[in-house]
Write a protein that holds these residues in place. Structure first.
Motif, PDB file in Angstrom:
ATOM      1  N   ILE A 213       0.887  -1.094   0.052  1.00 18.84           N
ATOM      2  CA  ILE A 213       0.137  -0.045   0.001  1.00 18.84           C
ATOM      3  C   ILE A 213       0.976   1.175   0.087  1.00 18.84           C
ATOM      4  CG2 ILE A 213      -1.962   1.377   1.302  1.00 18.84           C
ATOM      5  CD1 ILE A 213      -2.764  -1.366   2.572  1.00 18.84           C
ATOM      6  N   LEU A 214       0.541   2.186  -0.912  1.00 21.64           N
ATOM      7  CA  LEU A 214       1.170   3.533  -0.887  1.00 21.64           C
ATOM      8  C   LEU A 214       0.078   4.583  -0.482  1.00 21.64           C
ATOM      9  CD1 LEU A 214       3.595   5.447  -1.591  1.00 21.64           C
ATOM     10  CD2 LEU A 214       2.734   5.564  -3.934  1.00 21.64           C
ATOM     11  N   VAL A 215       0.582   5.162   0.601  1.00 22.78           N
ATOM     12  CA  VAL A 215      -0.378   6.278   1.156  1.00 22.78           C
ATOM     13  C   VAL A 215       0.559   7.547   1.281  1.00 22.78           C
ATOM     14  CG1 VAL A 215      -1.411   7.264   3.214  1.00 22.78           C
ATOM     15  CG2 VAL A 215      -1.862   4.905   2.436  1.00 22.78           C
ATOM     16  N   ASP A 216       0.049   8.842   0.842  1.00 23.98           N
ATOM     17  CA  ASP A 216       0.554  10.146   1.016  1.00 23.98           C
ATOM     18  C   ASP A 216      -0.366  11.073   2.127  1.00 23.98           C
ATOM     19  OD1 ASP A 216       3.133  10.478  -0.430  1.00 23.98           O
ATOM     20  OD2 ASP A 216       2.146  10.313  -1.976  1.00 23.98           O
ATOM     21  N   GLN A 217       0.334  11.567   2.943  1.00 22.79           N
ATOM     22  CA  GLN A 217      -0.524  12.321   3.853  1.00 22.79           C
ATOM     23  C   GLN A 217       0.179  13.562   4.203  1.00 22.79           C
ATOM     24  OE1 GLN A 217      -3.843  11.653   5.302  1.00 22.79           O
ATOM     25  NE2 GLN A 217      -3.342  13.990   6.056  1.00 22.79           N
ATOM     26  N   GLY A 218      -0.601  14.594   4.042  1.00 24.09           N
ATOM     27  CA  GLY A 218      -0.116  16.030   4.548  1.00 24.09           C
ATOM     28  C   GLY A 218      -0.280  16.387   5.700  1.00 24.09           C
ATOM     29  N   LEU A 219       0.825  17.055   6.497  1.00 15.10           N
ATOM     30  CA  LEU A 219       0.724  17.228   7.817  1.00 15.10           C
ATOM     31  C   LEU A 219      -0.094  18.591   8.252  1.00 15.10           C
ATOM     32  CD1 LEU A 219       4.305  15.847   8.814  1.00 15.10           C
ATOM     33  CD2 LEU A 219       2.078  14.944   9.272  1.00 15.10           C
ATOM     34  N   ALA A 220      -0.260  19.320   7.375  1.00 14.15           N
ATOM     35  CA  ALA A 220      -1.028  20.653   7.460  1.00 14.15           C
ATOM     36  C   ALA A 220      -2.624  20.390   6.975  1.00 14.15           C
ATOM     37  CB  ALA A 220      -0.639  21.754   6.717  1.00 14.15           C
ATOM     38  N   ASP A 245       3.868   1.834   2.560  1.00 14.09           N
ATOM     39  CA  ASP A 245       4.667   2.946   2.777  1.00 14.09           C
ATOM     40  C   ASP A 245       3.761   4.510   2.890  1.00 14.09           C
ATOM     41  OD1 ASP A 245       7.290   2.186   2.353  1.00 14.09           O
ATOM     42  OD2 ASP A 245       7.135   2.048   0.168  1.00 14.09           O
ATOM     43  N   VAL A 246       3.795   4.715   4.153  1.00 15.23           N
ATOM     44  CA  VAL A 246       3.174   5.875   4.323  1.00 15.23           C
ATOM     45  C   VAL A 246       3.996   7.076   4.259  1.00 15.23           C
ATOM     46  CG1 VAL A 246       1.688   7.422   5.807  1.00 15.23           C
ATOM     47  CG2 VAL A 246       1.457   4.799   5.587  1.00 15.23           C
ATOM     48  N   ARG A 247       3.967   8.255   3.563  1.00 15.24           N
ATOM     49  CA  ARG A 247       4.881   9.153   3.578  1.00 15.24           C
ATOM     50  C   ARG A 247       4.027  10.515   3.962  1.00 15.24           C
ATOM     51  NH1 ARG A 247       6.806   8.738  -2.758  1.00 15.24           N
ATOM     52  NH2 ARG A 247       4.675  10.116  -3.109  1.00 15.24           N
ATOM     53  N   TYR A 248       4.495  11.125   5.120  1.00 10.87           N
ATOM     54  CA  TYR A 248       3.916  12.251   5.674  1.00 10.87           C
ATOM     55  C   TYR A 248       4.872  13.606   4.977  1.00 10.87           C
ATOM     56  CZ  TYR A 248       1.682   9.372   9.068  1.00 10.87           C
ATOM     57  OH  TYR A 248       1.078   8.342   9.691  1.00 10.87           O
ATOM     58  N   HIS A 249       4.013  14.475   4.621  1.00  8.65           N
ATOM     59  CA  HIS A 249       4.627  15.840   4.042  1.00  8.65           C
ATOM     60  C   HIS A 249       4.196  17.114   4.743  1.00  8.65           C
ATOM     61  CE1 HIS A 249       5.216  13.401   0.324  1.00  8.65           C
ATOM     62  NE2 HIS A 249       4.196  12.753   0.828  1.00  8.65           N
ATOM     63  N   GLN A 250       5.431  17.578   5.404  1.00 10.87           N
ATOM     64  CA  GLN A 250       5.142  18.906   6.041  1.00 10.87           C
ATOM     65  C   GLN A 250       4.409  19.987   4.907  1.00 10.87           C
ATOM     66  OE1 GLN A 250       6.191  20.068   9.138  1.00 10.87           O
ATOM     67  NE2 GLN A 250       7.461  18.349   9.734  1.00 10.87           N
ATOM     68  N   ASN A 251       3.612  21.024   5.641  1.00 10.88           N
ATOM     69  CA  ASN A 251       2.921  21.843   4.971  1.00 10.88           C
ATOM     70  C   ASN A 251       1.984  21.543   4.034  1.00 10.88           C
ATOM     71  OD1 ASN A 251       4.735  23.831   6.259  1.00 10.88           O
ATOM     72  ND2 ASN A 251       6.500  23.613   4.644  1.00 10.88           N
ATOM     73  N   TYR A 252       1.725  20.572   3.612  1.00 12.23           N
ATOM     74  CA  TYR A 252       0.631  19.929   2.354  1.00 12.23           C
ATOM     75  C   TYR A 252      -0.565  19.864   3.339  1.00 12.23           C
ATOM     76  CZ  TYR A 252       4.273  19.671  -1.138  1.00 12.23           C
ATOM     77  OH  TYR A 252       5.207  20.097  -2.029  1.00 12.23           O
ATOM     78  N   ASP A 253      -1.675  20.311   2.624  1.00 12.14           N
ATOM     79  CA  ASP A 253      -3.210  20.085   3.012  1.00 12.14           C
ATOM     80  C   ASP A 253      -3.659  19.157   2.558  1.00 12.14           C
ATOM     81  OD1 ASP A 253      -3.800  21.307   0.964  1.00 12.14           O
ATOM     82  OD2 ASP A 253      -4.304  23.464   1.391  1.00 12.14           O
ATOM     83  N   HIS A 254      -5.270  19.351   2.522  1.00 13.39           N
ATOM     84  CA  HIS A 254      -5.914  18.292   2.211  1.00 13.39           C
ATOM     85  C   HIS A 254      -6.402  18.572   0.791  1.00 13.39           C
ATOM     86  CE1 HIS A 254      -8.511  14.739   3.157  1.00 13.39           C
ATOM     87  NE2 HIS A 254      -9.765  15.249   2.531  1.00 13.39           N
TER      88      HIS A 254
END
Lengths: 280, 280
Positions: A213-220, A245-254
């Motif tokens: 599973i690949l997941v991208d998640q914004g931290l903002a 793989d969960v990739r968390y990303h600083q500053n990105y929103d929904h």
């Protein structure tokens, strides 16, 4: 089936089709991007499930997905998010009714007459696509938010049907958050046992699995802490040895700005797996 | 000046600002994309002028321009297309009044009170940008349709102010087509001599010039034959020895799907010239 919109971009065609859905008992639209390669050969399909309030239009106008579909030779199918029409049950809330189908088969009145999005995405729509477009039959699935939930549930329950799965900002455990409690309460009734088969975290804990599973998640992302709870999915996968793989990303929103920034990775991710499976 | 929207994408910030415009005598919004490089150094600016009915939102949500701005290290400024507000003269037509400023300084009542978009884009907005953002002062300009007309006219009349100019599907000779005749008649009056200084083809025939012009035009564009008449620009450039590349594209229409498909080339085109001029 009727073509209602058509645009040329990145050397291929972005189309919107209207058709009469037997499963949903209403007229539905879906968008499809056919890259140039589709003129000469059959291609695999990546299904993209959208989030709350969306139609097929949001991803086709805002994500830029077509550029990468064109580069990778993948057809993208972008369904609407619920049954539609005056005769279809609705609510004034953005998170219930039209635009908020949650990719389940509703069992409760008045929703059960039309809200059968799980069957529609799993069976009717692929059947329609396979009968009308130059596709190989190999398919993968991804989604955003409510659509991320839909993609995970569909893949976990049907790993033989989808080559790969990924999500942006998915609702990983609708049973545990307000959006899901409200929608599932209305669509599936108050017995929470009936919710479990549409809850990705629960499905994993019960032993359902996929290769990766690949997941991208914004931290903002305003919904990250309250409605998405990405860590529940990570923890369940860890516990059950499901690769993720969960990739968390600083500053990105929904928003679609987040999706646009990383959707190239998702199209490549699916294309590699769809093409590997083709050559087997 | 107040920041009213902010999104993170491609490692930079997409912002929308509201400010009180002295030139237009109303509150205005503009969008600006600040790529990551802007955190550390001053960057050149590419102005993008939008077409009829647009605000600053269309290009920022649909074009994908930010990816290429991020790759090239260029700030993008995306103004609105007219003065705005209840007190601002308007018409029920999409091609006159709010959303249809045509980048001219109106001389006729009631339009002349607010419709001074030429001065706003040429002077007030760059002044505001240069006083509030990390910019070098070097700037280029491009636009789409009515905005392509605006970009060409601004660059041809002020070649010392703009390093380079390009356009998608520009209205090359508003004096010769229905859109322009209507707008110029209202904004500038019936004396067609007064229209000539806002007509790119006429400006070129009168001896105005720039180093080079890049134009992309779709051949399935509904407005190509009636309102855009790209060949008038090509012919004028040929006659007056102005360097121009007009690229015609089969199947592409007037929409943002066309722009999205080729905007990378435009950002690179301007970036090369802005950076060359920086190193001189």
């Amino acid at each position: 089936m009727e073509k209602v919109e058509s645009y040329y971009l990145y050397g291929g065609w972005q189309e919107v089709w209207s058709h009469s859905s037997e499963t949903l008992d209403c007229s539905m639209k879906f968008a499809i991007y056919l890259p140039e390669q589709a003129k000469e050969k059959k291609l695999p399909v990546l299904y993209y499930l959208s989030g709350l309030t969306c139609t097929e239009q949001n991803v086709m106008t805002k994500s830029g997905i077509q550029r990468y579909a064109s580069e990778q030779g993948v057809i993208i199918v972008m369904p609407d998010t619920s049954p539609r029409g005056e005769q279809v049950a609705d609510s004034p809330d953005y998170d219930l009714g039209q635009g908020a189908g949650f990719y389940v088969n509703a069992t409760q009145s008045p929703w059960n007459k039309h809200y059968q999005m799980y069957h529609y995405i799993l069976n009717e729509l692929p059947h329609l696509i396979e009968n009308n477009f130059p596709v190989t039959g190999k398919k993968s699935i991804m989604g955003h938010s409510m659509g991320g939930h839909g993609a995970l549930v569909l893949a976990l329950k049907n790993p033989e049907k989808y080559v790969s799965v990924s999500a942006f900002s998915p609702i990983v455990s609708p049973s545990s958050v307000a959006w899901g409690e409200k929608a599932f309460g209305h669509y599936l009734g108050e017995n929470k046992q009936d919710w479990k088969k549409y809850d990705a975290v629960n499905l994993i804990l019960e032993g359902n699995s996929v290769e990766h599973i690949l997941v991208d998640q914004g931290l903002a992302d305003n919904f990250y802490q309250s409605q998405l709870k990405t860590e529940l999915l990570e923890n369940a996968c860890k516990q059950m040895n499901v690769n993720i793989d969960v990739r968390y990303h600083q500053n990105y929103d929904h928003s679609y700005y987040f999706i646009a920034s990383f959707i190239e990775d998702h199209v490549r991710y699916h294309s590699e797996r769809l093409n590997a499976s083709l050559s087997q």
